[in-house]
Write an enzyme that holds these catalytic residues in place. Structure first.
Site, PDB file in Angstrom:
ATOM      1  N   LYS A  58     -48.927 -45.440 -58.269  1.00 36.71           N
ATOM      2  CA  LYS A  58     -49.401 -46.662 -58.928  1.00 36.71           C
ATOM      3  C   LYS A  58     -48.370 -47.775 -58.852  1.00 36.71           C
ATOM      4  CE  LYS A  58     -52.397 -47.875 -60.794  1.00 36.71           C
ATOM      5  NZ  LYS A  58     -53.521 -48.690 -60.220  1.00 36.71           N
ATOM      6  N   TYR A 169     -49.708 -15.495 -44.105  1.00 33.52           N
ATOM      7  CA  TYR A 169     -49.731 -16.959 -43.935  1.00 33.52           C
ATOM      8  C   TYR A 169     -50.390 -17.337 -42.613  1.00 33.52           C
ATOM      9  CZ  TYR A 169     -48.024 -21.764 -43.539  1.00 33.52           C
ATOM     10  OH  TYR A 169     -47.935 -23.129 -43.393  1.00 33.52           O
TER      11      TYR A 169
END
Length: 261
Positions: A58, A169
Site C-alpha cells: 500500500k 518436492y
C-alpha cells in the site's frame, strides 16, 4: 487492431490472488502485478506476515487495493471460506510452499503426504474454487512449479542435510506442470488460460549466507549464479497479462539455463 505493449500489460481494474504472496518469491510477484495496476489479494497461513506485506504494498502502490486474507491450504474449509470473501477474480497465482528438507532415507509417510497435499493437491483445490470467478472474467492461472519438476537434483550438491532436496518436492512439482497442461486444454473453451513457471535456483536469504554452497549451486547453470526474486517479474508480467494472450499450457523455465546442460 494493434496494441502497444503498455496496453497489453495494463492490469488496471483487475484483481489478482497470490497464495504465499508474502513470501520470498511471492512478494515480487505481488509487486509486479501491482505496478501494472492490478488490485492484490495476498493469502497465507501467517496473517501477521500477510498484514506486513499488505502495508508495504500500500505504501509503494497507493492507487491500488490490497487485501490480506488468511488461508490454510491444507484445510478445505479455509479454502472455501477464502473464496466466500472474493467477489471478482482475474488472476490466480498458485505459489505457496513449505516443507522439510528430507532425503529419500529420512522422509516419512507423513512428510511425503504433507508435501504432495501442499504443493499439488492444494493447486487442484484452489483452481476448483476459483474457476467460476475466472470463467466470468476470462481469467488467467499461473502455477509455480520448479526446475526440479522436470529435472532431477544433482546429489553431489547436497552434502549437507540442511539443504537436501526432498523427493516429494520434485514429484509434486512435476504434477503441477502436467496439471497445467491438462487445464490449459480443458479450460480453453471457457476462456481461461493456464501457464506455469519453473524457477531455479532461488534459495532463500538464510541459505545464501552459506557462500560455499551458493558457489556450488550457481556453478550448475550457464549464467554461473543463483536467481533473485526480481528476476521473476518479467515472466509474471508476461503470463498474467494480454501480452501472452496466445499462450496457454506452457511451462517457462527461469533457471539461468540450468536445464540445457
Amino acid at each position: 487492431m494493434s496494441h502497444s505493449l503498455n496496453e497489453l500489460q495494463n492490469l488496471n481494474g483487475k484483481t489478482a490472488l497470490v497464495t504465499g504472496g508474502a513470501g520470498y518469491l511471492g512478494m515480487a510477484m505481488c509487486e509486479v502485478l501491482a505496478e501494472l495496476g492490478s488490485n492484490i489479494i495476498i493469502a497465507s497461513r501467517n496473517l501477521d506476515k500477510v498484514e506486513t506485506a499488505r502495508e508495504k504494498l500500500k505504501i509503494k502502490f497507493p492507487d491500488i487495493e490490497v487485501h490480506s486474507l488468511q488461508l490454510d491450504l491444507l484445510d478445505d474449509t479455509s479454502i472455501k471460506n477464502l473464496f466466500h470473501n472474493i467477489n471478482s477474480l482475474d488472476i490466480l497465482i498458485n505459489n505457496a510452499w513449505s516443507g522439510k528438507k528430507n532425503s529419500f532415507e529420512s522422509i516419512s509417510n507423513d512428510d511425503w503426504e504433507y508435501d504432495i497435499n501442499l504443493s499439488l493437491n492444494s493447486v487442484f483445490k484452489m483452481i476448483k474454487h476459483a474457476k467460476p470467478l475466472l470463467k466470468k472474467n476470462k481469467g488467467v492461472i499461473l502455477n509455480v512449479s520448479s526446475m526440479y519438476g522436470h529435472i532431477a537434483p544433482d546429489y553431489r550438491l547436497y552434502n549437507n542435510d540442511n539443504y537436501v532436496n526432498p523427493p516429494s518436492y520434485g514429484a509434486a512439482k512435476a504434477g503441477v506442470i502436467q496439471f497445467t497442461k491438462y487445464l490449459a486444454s480443458f479450460l480453453a473453451p471457457e476462456g481461461i488460460r493456464v501457464n506455469c513457471i519453473s524457477p531455479g535456483a532461488f534459495p532463500h536469504k538464510e541459505t545464501q549466507q552459506d557462500h560455499e554452497f551458493m558457489e556450488r549451486l550457481g556453478s550448475k547453470n550457464p549464467l554461473n549464479r543463483i536467481g533473485y526474486p526480481d528476476e521473476l517479474k518479467g515472466v509474471v508480467a508476461l503470463l498474467c497479462t494480454n501480452a501472452s494472450s496466445y499462450m496457454t499450457g506452457q511451462n517457462i523455465c527461469v533457471d539461468g539455463g540450468w536445464g540445457i546442460w
